[in-house]
Design a protein around this motif. Structure first.
Motif, PDB file in Angstrom:
ATOM      1  N   UNK A 260       0.792  -1.233   0.000  1.00 40.14           N
ATOM      2  CA  UNK A 260       0.000   0.000   0.000  1.00 40.14           C
ATOM      3  C   UNK A 260       0.824   1.284   0.000  1.00 40.14           C
ATOM      4  N   UNK A 261       2.097   1.203   0.303  1.00 40.95           N
ATOM      5  CA  UNK A 261       2.935   2.401   0.242  1.00 40.95           C
ATOM      6  C   UNK A 261       3.990   2.315  -0.858  1.00 40.95           C
ATOM      7  N   UNK A 262       4.501   1.110  -1.111  1.00 42.15           N
ATOM      8  CA  UNK A 262       5.549   0.958  -2.112  1.00 42.15           C
ATOM      9  C   UNK A 262       5.013   0.458  -3.449  1.00 42.15           C
ATOM     10  N   UNK A 263       3.689   0.254  -3.522  1.00 42.45           N
ATOM     11  CA  UNK A 263       3.032  -0.125  -4.787  1.00 42.45           C
ATOM     12  C   UNK A 263       3.537  -1.434  -5.359  1.00 42.45           C
ATOM     13  N   UNK A 264       3.801  -2.390  -4.510  1.00 42.92           N
ATOM     14  CA  UNK A 264       4.139  -3.729  -4.997  1.00 42.92           C
ATOM     15  C   UNK A 264       2.902  -4.307  -5.681  1.00 42.92           C
ATOM     16  N   UNK A 265       3.032  -4.635  -6.959  1.00 48.48           N
ATOM     17  CA  UNK A 265       1.892  -5.086  -7.763  1.00 48.48           C
ATOM     18  C   UNK A 265       1.759  -6.609  -7.655  1.00 48.48           C
TER      19      UNK A 265
END
Length: 245
Positions: free
Chosen positions: A120-125
């Protein structure tokens, strides 16, 4: 096993850890700092971060829990605390389960924090469910806890406990498929990687990364990691000695 004795042991270990806030802070923050650093290392290549980040979400908790558990348990052994506890009506299985439960609580917090920040903060997809990602991260942390409890029986000092890391962790790190697909390795190395639990930890993370549903491969990977953790905990109970020096 006796549930009340196991819970009492876990409560004692957690009470001791509560008086060591720096250890708790390092335990919780190191995986977050490392995954954040990795995010900005691959700032220009988000896809690479997705591929490697998911794998490392399983590796970082395993390594940190291994180090903390092995050193903390060794202190108990060398200080004579374990010997005094074993002189009481406390079974080896109760003792090991109590330690595993206490460090498992920390593993839950650590895995939840690292997974939440990554998503949610580092945008790991990740295509699959975040809960499945958290589940495999937690199992990896529990495996690290079990390995730490086990190797502490063979170390006479904290320095020796740290030295077990290259022997126990590094070969798994090289052969788990993080740097190159396991089926592209030399057949001998691929065969060795097939019996190392970290390989299944990384495979499980990658299954969540690529599939929306729970796959048979994911179930196999999670089961293997959990079974290895249980096996190592059993071996750890067998190594408990009444005299540690």
């Amino acid at each position: 096993m006796n549930a009340s004795r196991t819970l009492a042991t876990a409560a004692r270990v957690l009470a001791q850890l509560r008086h060591d806030p720096r250890t708790i802070a390092l335990l919780l923050l190191i995986p977050v700092v490392m995954i954040t650093l990795l995010r900005f290392v691959f700032d220009a290549s988000p896809r690479t971060f997705d591929n490697i980040g998911a794998s490392l979400l399983g590796i970082f908790p395993l390594i940190t829990m291994f180090l903390v558990t092995s050193i903390a348990t060794l202190r108990e052994r060398t200080s004579g605390t374990l010997e005094r506890l074993l002189a009481m009506p406390l079974g080896k299985a109760d003792l090991i389960a109590g330690y595993a439960l206490a460090f498992g609580v920390l593993a839950i917090v650590q895995s939840a924090l690292a997974t939440g920040i990554s998503l949610w903060l580092l945008d790991l997809d990740v295509i699959g469910s975040p809960w499945l990602l958290l589940l495999i991260a937690l199992l990896d942390a529990l495996l690290g806890t079990a390995l730490g409890l086990f190797v502490s029986a063979f170390a006479a000092s904290e320095f020796q406990a740290v030295q077990f890391m290259p022997a126990v962790i590094f070969p798994q790190l090289l052969l788990c498929g993080l740097f190159t697909p396991r089926d592209a390795m030399h057949p001998v190395l691929e065969g060795i990687s097939n019996v190392l639990p970290m390989s299944y930890a990384v495979d499980g993370m990658n299954e969540v990364l690529r599939h929306t549903d729970v796959t048979v491969t994911f179930i196999r990977d999670a089961t293997v990691v959990a079974a290895c953790a249980l096996l190592v905990l059993t071996l750890g109970a067998a190594t408990l000695r009444r005299r540690t020096t």
